[in-house]
Design an enzyme around this catalytic site. Structure first.
Site, PDB file in Angstrom:
ATOM      1  N   LYS A 202       0.857  -1.176   0.000  1.00  0.00           N
ATOM      2  CA  LYS A 202       0.000   0.000   0.000  1.00  0.00           C
ATOM      3  C   LYS A 202       0.895   1.228   0.000  1.00  0.00           C
ATOM      4  CE  LYS A 202      -3.608   2.434   2.454  1.00  0.00           C
ATOM      5  NZ  LYS A 202      -4.652   2.370   3.475  1.00  0.00           N
ATOM      6  N   ARG A 212     -10.668   9.980   1.412  1.00  0.00           N
ATOM      7  CA  ARG A 212     -10.544  10.694   2.686  1.00  0.00           C
ATOM      8  C   ARG A 212     -11.647  11.747   2.811  1.00  0.00           C
ATOM      9  NH1 ARG A 212      -3.905  11.204   2.811  1.00  0.00           N
ATOM     10  NH2 ARG A 212      -3.520   8.956   2.735  1.00  0.00           N
ATOM     11  N   LYS A 224       1.448   9.964   5.520  1.00  0.00           N
ATOM     12  CA  LYS A 224       1.494   8.561   5.956  1.00  0.00           C
ATOM     13  C   LYS A 224       2.770   7.851   5.496  1.00  0.00           C
ATOM     14  CE  LYS A 224      -3.545   8.101   6.453  1.00  0.00           C
ATOM     15  NZ  LYS A 224      -4.714   7.204   6.299  1.00  0.00           N
ATOM     16  N   GLU A 240       7.450  -7.017   1.531  1.00  0.00           N
ATOM     17  CA  GLU A 240       6.171  -6.997   2.240  1.00  0.00           C
ATOM     18  C   GLU A 240       5.367  -8.262   1.930  1.00  0.00           C
ATOM     19  OE1 GLU A 240       5.034  -5.132   4.512  1.00  0.00           O
ATOM     20  OE2 GLU A 240       6.073  -3.211   4.424  1.00  0.00           O
ATOM     21  N   LYS A 255      -2.116  -1.601  -3.834  1.00  0.00           N
ATOM     22  CA  LYS A 255      -2.985  -0.429  -3.792  1.00  0.00           C
ATOM     23  C   LYS A 255      -2.166   0.844  -3.863  1.00  0.00           C
ATOM     24  CE  LYS A 255      -6.007   1.900  -0.599  1.00  0.00           C
ATOM     25  NZ  LYS A 255      -6.526   1.935   0.726  1.00  0.00           N
ATOM     26  N   SER A 281     -10.057   5.469  -5.060  1.00  0.00           N
ATOM     27  CA  SER A 281     -10.991   6.576  -5.271  1.00  0.00           C
ATOM     28  C   SER A 281     -10.504   7.593  -6.303  1.00  0.00           C
ATOM     29  CB  SER A 281     -11.250   7.266  -3.931  1.00  0.00           C
ATOM     30  OG  SER A 281     -10.040   7.705  -3.353  1.00  0.00           O
ATOM     31  N   TYR A 320     -14.757   0.929  -7.389  1.00  0.00           N
ATOM     32  CA  TYR A 320     -16.004   1.692  -7.294  1.00  0.00           C
ATOM     33  C   TYR A 320     -16.826   1.560  -8.573  1.00  0.00           C
ATOM     34  CZ  TYR A 320     -13.471   3.450  -3.320  1.00  0.00           C
ATOM     35  OH  TYR A 320     -12.769   3.512  -2.138  1.00  0.00           O
TER      36      TYR A 320
HETATM   37  C1  PBG Z   1      -7.042   3.857   5.214  1.00  0.00           C
HETATM   38  C2  PBG Z   1      -7.558   3.577   3.850  1.00  0.00           C
HETATM   39  C3  PBG Z   1      -7.418   4.442   2.758  1.00  0.00           C
HETATM   40  C4  PBG Z   1      -8.062   3.836   1.685  1.00  0.00           C
HETATM   41  C5  PBG Z   1      -8.588   2.622   2.140  1.00  0.00           C
HETATM   42  N1  PBG Z   1      -8.254   2.470   3.483  1.00  0.00           N
HETATM   43  C6  PBG Z   1      -6.818   5.779   2.670  1.00  0.00           C
HETATM   44  C7  PBG Z   1      -5.545   6.065   3.310  1.00  0.00           C
HETATM   45  O1  PBG Z   1      -4.682   5.202   3.494  1.00  0.00           O
HETATM   46  O2  PBG Z   1      -5.375   7.228   3.660  1.00  0.00           O
HETATM   47  C8  PBG Z   1      -8.144   4.446   0.317  1.00  0.00           C
HETATM   48  C9  PBG Z   1      -9.107   3.854  -0.640  1.00  0.00           C
HETATM   49  C10 PBG Z   1      -9.398   4.716  -1.816  1.00  0.00           C
HETATM   50  O3  PBG Z   1      -8.762   5.761  -2.057  1.00  0.00           O
HETATM   51  O4  PBG Z   1     -10.317   4.349  -2.543  1.00  0.00           O
HETATM   52  N2  PBG Z   1      -6.905   2.827   6.084  1.00  0.00           N
END
Ligand code: PBG
Length: 331
Positions: A202, A212, A224, A240, A255, A281, A320
């Protein structure tokens, strides 16, 4: 006499593209509706439905509306759902304790969905950010994200979600050692049948912006980058993957998806676990926005994008677009 002025070609790949029948015959990959996982944003309360402004066509739903939506999706052939809660600010604290509280509405919705639709595969989100006043995926102390203290909360949250009836927990936090920790906790509580879909690679990505917004979960300070991966790194994803595999993950996730097709491919050949990717997203929002402007044909771009994930090696895709793709398949 052969005409030597004509080029002599031993291979003419165009023969296999000559018409739709031949093209179907040699087609290497397909998008199957039952390989798509639909994300749902869940609200406390009743009769609520709010469109996410940066994600046209995607809604935050209260329990009743979530039930209605899942019923429609199941009819369209979607079988899997990944669930995210929108937690009101007054329920957030520094340790994310609402995540495993008996009063947690998210856990209640998991239970009621499982009861009503036992055939649906339900995947949770296990991370602190929806529940944390700091908006981080881990417990924060003096500006630092505490790894091992966070594992305790993730384990409690995963057990609570399993008690509610979740099929698979989805740790999205990127703390070290969380898969092993969650696996132990689940097994100790007789949830050895509950799977773990690990967010393995991720990345610290700008593509999460609309999510968010949807959850009101943006970090209150900093970014992050001390736990999510550097977008420059691919070999680190293999590290990982090795850890998550040995710690007991059932699925490895990459991701975001679109800018990380190489990572999907690498994990696919380096491991034996199923590979899931998360078409996030921001990837959805870009296609929708350009489509609304008339700059691209959004439906065709959607399908091309989904196909690329499977071609890269994904076994399943969180997207989505799941519902609208499934609808389009009915026509
Ligand atoms: C956080 C989380 C995020 C997403 C899924 N779980 C955002 C982040 O790490 O800040 C993002 C999913 C998306 O953008 O569709 N645990």
């Amino acid at each position: 006499m052969p005409d030597t002025r004509k080029p002599y070609l031993t291979e003419r790949p165009r023969r296999n593209r000559a018409n739709p029948r031949i093209r179907a015959l040699v087609e290497e990959n397909q998008i199957r509706v039952d390989k798509l996982i639909e994300p749902l944003f869940l609200l406390d309360g009743e009769k609520k439905i709010e469109e996410v402004s940066s994600m046209p066509g995607i809604f935050r739903l209260s329990e009743d509306n979530a039930h209605r939506h899942v019923e429609k999706s199941l009819k369209l052939g979607i079988k899997s759902f990944i669930l995210f809660p929108i937690i009101p600010d007054f329920l957030k604290d520094t340790s994310g304790s609402y995540s495993y509280s008996e009063k947690n509405f998210y856990l209640k919705i998991i239970s009621s969905l499982k009861k009503k639709f036992p055939e649906a595969l339900l995947i949770s989100d296990a991370a602190l950010d929806p529940y944390s006043v700091d908006g981080h995926d881990g417990i924060v102390r003096n500006g630092e994200i505490l790894n091992d203290a966070t594992l305790e909360v993730l384990a409690k949250m995963s057990v609570a979600q399993s008690e509610a009836g979740i099929d698979i927990v989805g740790p999205s936090d990127m703390m070290d050692g969380r898969v092993a920790h969650i696996r132990h906790a689940l097994d100790a509580h007789n949830f050895s049948h509950v799977g773990i879909m690990a967010y393995t690679a991720k990345y610290a990505s700008a593509f999460y912006g609309p999510f968010r917004d949807a959850l009101h979960s943006a970090p209150k300070f900093g970014d992050k980058k001390t736990y999510q991966m550097n977008p420059a790194n691919a070999r680190e994803a293999l590290r990982e993957a090795r850890l998550d595999s040995t710690e007991g993950a059932d699925y490895l996730m990459v991701k975001p998806a679109l800018s990380y097709l190489d990572v999907i491919y690498r994990l696919k050949i380096a491991t034996t676990l199923p590979i899931v990717c998360y078409n996030v997203s921001g990837e959805y929002a870009m296609v929708k926005a350009a489509g609304e402007k008339g700059w691209i044909d959004a439906q065709r771009v959607r399908d091309e994008m989904l196909l690329s994930f499977f071609r890269a090696g994904a076994d399943a895709v969180i997207t989505y677009f799941a519902h609208e793709f499934a609808l389009a398949m009915q026509k």
